[in-house]
Design an enzyme around this catalytic site. Structure first.
Site, PDB file in Angstrom:
ATOM      1  N   MET A 107     -12.154   4.488  -0.325  1.00 21.34           N
ATOM      2  CA  MET A 107     -12.769   4.765   0.983  1.00 21.34           C
ATOM      3  C   MET A 107     -13.464   6.116   0.862  1.00 21.34           C
ATOM      4  O   MET A 107     -13.076   7.108   1.494  1.00 21.34           O
ATOM      5  CB  MET A 107     -11.688   4.780   2.077  1.00 21.34           C
ATOM      6  CG  MET A 107     -11.193   3.380   2.406  1.00 21.34           C
ATOM      7  SD  MET A 107      -9.644   3.393   3.322  1.00 21.34           S
ATOM      8  CE  MET A 107      -8.500   3.444   1.959  1.00 21.34           C
TER       9      MET A 107
ATOM     10  N   ASP B 206      -6.502  -6.228   4.846  1.00 20.50           N
ATOM     11  CA  ASP B 206      -5.913  -4.882   4.773  1.00 20.50           C
ATOM     12  C   ASP B 206      -5.900  -4.220   6.144  1.00 20.50           C
ATOM     13  O   ASP B 206      -6.958  -3.959   6.725  1.00 20.50           O
ATOM     14  CB  ASP B 206      -6.733  -4.035   3.787  1.00 20.50           C
ATOM     15  CG  ASP B 206      -6.122  -2.664   3.535  1.00 20.50           C
ATOM     16  OD1 ASP B 206      -5.012  -2.397   4.017  1.00 20.50           O
ATOM     17  OD2 ASP B 206      -6.786  -1.873   2.841  1.00 20.50           O
ATOM     18  N   GLY B 207      -4.675  -3.936   6.635  1.00 22.19           N
ATOM     19  CA  GLY B 207      -4.534  -3.162   7.867  1.00 22.19           C
ATOM     20  C   GLY B 207      -3.766  -3.899   8.948  1.00 22.19           C
ATOM     21  O   GLY B 207      -4.129  -4.998   9.344  1.00 22.19           O
ATOM     22  N   GLY B 208      -2.661  -3.299   9.373  1.00 20.10           N
ATOM     23  CA  GLY B 208      -1.900  -3.880  10.487  1.00 20.10           C
ATOM     24  C   GLY B 208      -1.191  -5.184  10.151  1.00 20.10           C
ATOM     25  O   GLY B 208      -0.856  -5.961  11.044  1.00 20.10           O
TER      26      GLY B 208
ATOM     27  N   PHE C  32      -6.459   5.227   8.176  1.00 21.37           N
ATOM     28  CA  PHE C  32      -5.069   5.548   8.527  1.00 21.37           C
ATOM     29  C   PHE C  32      -4.193   4.305   8.389  1.00 21.37           C
ATOM     30  O   PHE C  32      -4.640   3.199   8.672  1.00 21.37           O
ATOM     31  CB  PHE C  32      -4.985   6.051   9.977  1.00 21.37           C
ATOM     32  CG  PHE C  32      -5.810   7.289  10.207  1.00 21.37           C
ATOM     33  CD1 PHE C  32      -5.295   8.557   9.903  1.00 21.37           C
ATOM     34  CD2 PHE C  32      -7.103   7.184  10.671  1.00 21.37           C
ATOM     35  CE1 PHE C  32      -6.071   9.690  10.084  1.00 21.37           C
ATOM     36  CE2 PHE C  32      -7.901   8.316  10.855  1.00 21.37           C
ATOM     37  CZ  PHE C  32      -7.375   9.578  10.565  1.00 21.37           C
ATOM     38  N   GLY C  33      -2.939   4.546   7.992  1.00 20.31           N
ATOM     39  CA  GLY C  33      -1.946   3.484   8.047  1.00 20.31           C
ATOM     40  C   GLY C  33      -1.414   3.362   9.468  1.00 20.31           C
ATOM     41  O   GLY C  33      -1.697   4.213  10.324  1.00 20.31           O
TER      42      GLY C  33
ATOM     43  N   SER D  31       2.879   0.167   6.249  1.00 24.51           N
ATOM     44  CA  SER D  31       3.984   0.500   7.155  1.00 24.51           C
ATOM     45  C   SER D  31       5.037  -0.584   7.227  1.00 24.51           C
ATOM     46  O   SER D  31       6.237  -0.285   7.220  1.00 24.51           O
ATOM     47  CB  SER D  31       3.463   0.731   8.577  1.00 24.51           C
ATOM     48  OG  SER D  31       2.277   1.424   8.559  1.00 24.51           O
TER      49      SER D  31
ATOM     50  N   HIS E 141      -8.417   1.303  -3.659  1.00 21.97           N
ATOM     51  CA  HIS E 141      -9.289   1.045  -2.508  1.00 21.97           C
ATOM     52  C   HIS E 141     -10.040   2.339  -2.234  1.00 21.97           C
ATOM     53  O   HIS E 141      -9.474   3.278  -1.672  1.00 21.97           O
ATOM     54  CB  HIS E 141      -8.401   0.613  -1.326  1.00 21.97           C
ATOM     55  CG  HIS E 141      -9.159   0.335  -0.077  1.00 21.97           C
ATOM     56  ND1 HIS E 141      -8.529   0.080   1.131  1.00 21.97           N
ATOM     57  CD2 HIS E 141     -10.491   0.262   0.193  1.00 21.97           C
ATOM     58  CE1 HIS E 141      -9.436  -0.133   2.064  1.00 21.97           C
ATOM     59  NE2 HIS E 141     -10.637  -0.013   1.528  1.00 21.97           N
TER      60      HIS E 141
ATOM     61  N   MET F 170      -9.054   8.291  -0.041  1.00 19.84           N
ATOM     62  CA  MET F 170      -9.888   8.674   1.117  1.00 19.84           C
ATOM     63  C   MET F 170     -10.466  10.064   0.894  1.00 19.84           C
ATOM     64  O   MET F 170      -9.794  10.941   0.351  1.00 19.84           O
ATOM     65  CB  MET F 170      -9.036   8.690   2.389  1.00 19.84           C
ATOM     66  CG  MET F 170      -8.320   7.388   2.670  1.00 19.84           C
ATOM     67  SD  MET F 170      -7.362   7.499   4.184  1.00 19.84           S
ATOM     68  CE  MET F 170      -6.459   5.947   4.116  1.00 19.84           C
TER      69      MET F 170
ATOM     70  N   MET G  20     -11.299  -5.655   6.076  1.00 16.92           N
ATOM     71  CA  MET G  20     -10.528  -4.636   6.797  1.00 16.92           C
ATOM     72  C   MET G  20     -10.168  -5.195   8.168  1.00 16.92           C
ATOM     73  O   MET G  20     -11.053  -5.578   8.936  1.00 16.92           O
ATOM     74  CB  MET G  20     -11.345  -3.353   6.972  1.00 16.92           C
ATOM     75  CG  MET G  20     -11.555  -2.532   5.724  1.00 16.92           C
ATOM     76  SD  MET G  20     -10.051  -2.067   4.823  1.00 16.92           S
ATOM     77  CE  MET G  20      -9.110  -1.197   6.065  1.00 16.92           C
TER      78      MET G  20
ATOM     79  N   ASP H  20      -4.734   3.739  -1.723  1.00 14.82           N
ATOM     80  CA  ASP H  20      -5.815   4.098  -0.800  1.00 14.82           C
ATOM     81  C   ASP H  20      -6.349   5.482  -1.113  1.00 14.82           C
ATOM     82  O   ASP H  20      -5.631   6.477  -0.982  1.00 14.82           O
ATOM     83  CB  ASP H  20      -5.288   4.068   0.641  1.00 14.82           C
ATOM     84  CG  ASP H  20      -5.026   2.655   1.106  1.00 14.82           C
ATOM     85  OD1 ASP H  20      -5.951   1.835   1.037  1.00 14.82           O
ATOM     86  OD2 ASP H  20      -3.889   2.363   1.534  1.00 14.82           O
TER      87      ASP H  20
ATOM     88  N   HIS I  99      -1.385  -1.347  -4.234  1.00 16.34           N
ATOM     89  CA  HIS I  99      -2.643  -0.957  -3.583  1.00 16.34           C
ATOM     90  C   HIS I  99      -2.618   0.553  -3.334  1.00 16.34           C
ATOM     91  O   HIS I  99      -1.688   1.079  -2.719  1.00 16.34           O
ATOM     92  CB  HIS I  99      -2.726  -1.728  -2.266  1.00 16.34           C
ATOM     93  CG  HIS I  99      -3.961  -1.513  -1.457  1.00 16.34           C
ATOM     94  ND1 HIS I  99      -5.072  -2.333  -1.544  1.00 16.34           N
ATOM     95  CD2 HIS I  99      -4.247  -0.601  -0.491  1.00 16.34           C
ATOM     96  CE1 HIS I  99      -5.992  -1.925  -0.679  1.00 16.34           C
ATOM     97  NE2 HIS I  99      -5.515  -0.872  -0.019  1.00 16.34           N
TER      98      HIS I  99
ATOM     99  N   SER J 192       0.848  -1.190   0.000  1.00 14.49           N
ATOM    100  CA  SER J 192       0.000   0.000   0.000  1.00 14.49           C
ATOM    101  C   SER J 192       0.882   1.238   0.000  1.00 14.49           C
ATOM    102  O   SER J 192       1.607   1.509   0.971  1.00 14.49           O
ATOM    103  CB  SER J 192      -0.894   0.003   1.242  1.00 14.49           C
ATOM    104  OG  SER J 192      -1.403   1.307   1.442  1.00 14.49           O
TER     105      SER J 192
HETATM  106  C1  DX5 Z   1      -6.165   1.811   5.834  1.00 16.02           C
HETATM  107  C2  DX5 Z   1      -5.778   1.468   4.433  1.00 16.02           C
HETATM  108  C3  DX5 Z   1      -4.634   0.533   4.342  1.00 16.02           C
HETATM  109  C4  DX5 Z   1      -3.341   1.079   4.897  1.00 16.02           C
HETATM  110  C5  DX5 Z   1      -2.621  -0.076   5.506  1.00 16.02           C
HETATM  111  O1  DX5 Z   1      -7.344   2.525   5.841  1.00 16.02           O
HETATM  112  O2  DX5 Z   1      -6.849   0.874   3.743  1.00 16.02           O
HETATM  113  O3  DX5 Z   1      -4.438   0.036   3.009  1.00 16.02           O
HETATM  114  O4  DX5 Z   1      -2.523   1.671   3.928  1.00 16.02           O
HETATM  115  O5  DX5 Z   1      -1.548   0.425   6.205  1.00 16.02           O
HETATM  116  P1  DX5 Z   1      -0.776  -0.429   7.297  1.00 16.02           P
HETATM  117  O6  DX5 Z   1      -0.223  -1.633   6.599  1.00 16.02           O
HETATM  118  O7  DX5 Z   1       0.239   0.522   7.784  1.00 16.02           O
HETATM  119  O8  DX5 Z   1      -1.798  -0.823   8.350  1.00 16.02           O
HETATM  120 ZN    ZN Z   2      -6.355  -0.058   1.752  1.00 17.21          ZN
END
Ligand code: DX5
Ligand code: ZN
Length: 221
Positions: free
Chosen positions: A67, A174-176, A142-143, A197, A65, A36, A136, A34, A32, A7
């Protein structure tokens, strides 16, 4: 084989082109992006010009993606910008069937994303139409957030639904996603891991970050 979708929300945009090449060389499967809008999620992020730039900067498939509220209004724009796969959120899509058909008519892959609080059963009547379900594993926006453990059972549930119905669809997460959570997501049934990240914050660069993630999942390129 598990696929990896870095991402670029966590990228260093001064060096985006070079970072994309590094990721290609390290075996990334798709990029990917994002998007927003500050309404559906509290944050503002990337848009059409970045998708166009990424399209020029890589031969890998690009997924967006969305959002954003009213994602159906922007399907043509993101397709024209170079997206291969469009991810829309169920929570902002009252006419989801129509949106799915439109993406298919545009010749692109369709994925539906579910927030942590959205149950899988909302997809029951359109499940067979989907190329991918994106679970999700953080609340979107947020990342760098922490993986929500309770989403593991949702990954299992979607995997089971695809299997029971003999469908080829992918389960994307996706996420963490990091060295600790990636193997657990795979064990639960994930086919595609999005990671920001954990890939881009590697001091040796994103290629190294991706290789570490592949390594911890038993895949070394
Ligand atoms: C969060 C995004 C993710 C984000 C993931 O809303 O959809 O794609 O970039 O970031 P990490 O891997 O840092 O959680
Ligand atoms: Zn995403």
């Amino acid at each position: 084989m598990v696929k990896f979708a870095p991402s670029i929300l966590a990228a260093n945009f001064l060096y985006l082109g070079a970072q994309l090449k590094e990721l290609e060389a390290a075996g990334a499967n798709r990029i990917h992006i994002d998007v927003m809008d500050g309404h559906f999620v509290p944050n503002l992020s990337l848009g059409i010009p970045i998708v166009e730039a990424v399209r020029q900067g890589t031969t890998l498939p690009v997924e967006v993606h969305l959002m954003i509220e009213h994602p159906e209004r922007y399907l043509e724009d993101f397709t024209r910008a170079g997206s291969d796969q469009i991810i829309v959120h169920q929570e902002v899509s009252p006419h989801l069937h129509r949106t799915i058909q439109r993406v298919k008519d545009l010749g692109k892959k369709i994925s539906v994303a579910l927030n942590p609080a959205t149950p899988v059963l909302v997809l029951d009547d359109i499940f067979t139409e989907l190329d991918t379900v994106l679970i999700m594993t953080v609340n979107p926006g947020f990342g760098g957030q922490r993986f929500i453990e309770s989403t593991l059972s949702k990954i299992r549930h979607v995997r089971q639904l695809f299997r029971n119905r003999h469908l080829e669809g992918e389960v994307e997460v996706d996420g963490g996603v990091d060295l600790h959570t990636a193997p657990r997501a795979i064990e639960a049934g994930a086919d595609v891991l999005v990671a920001g990240s954990s890939i881009f914050n590697d001091p040796q660069g994103p290629g190294s970050g991706l290789r570490q993630l592949q390594g911890c999942c038993g895949q070394i390129m």
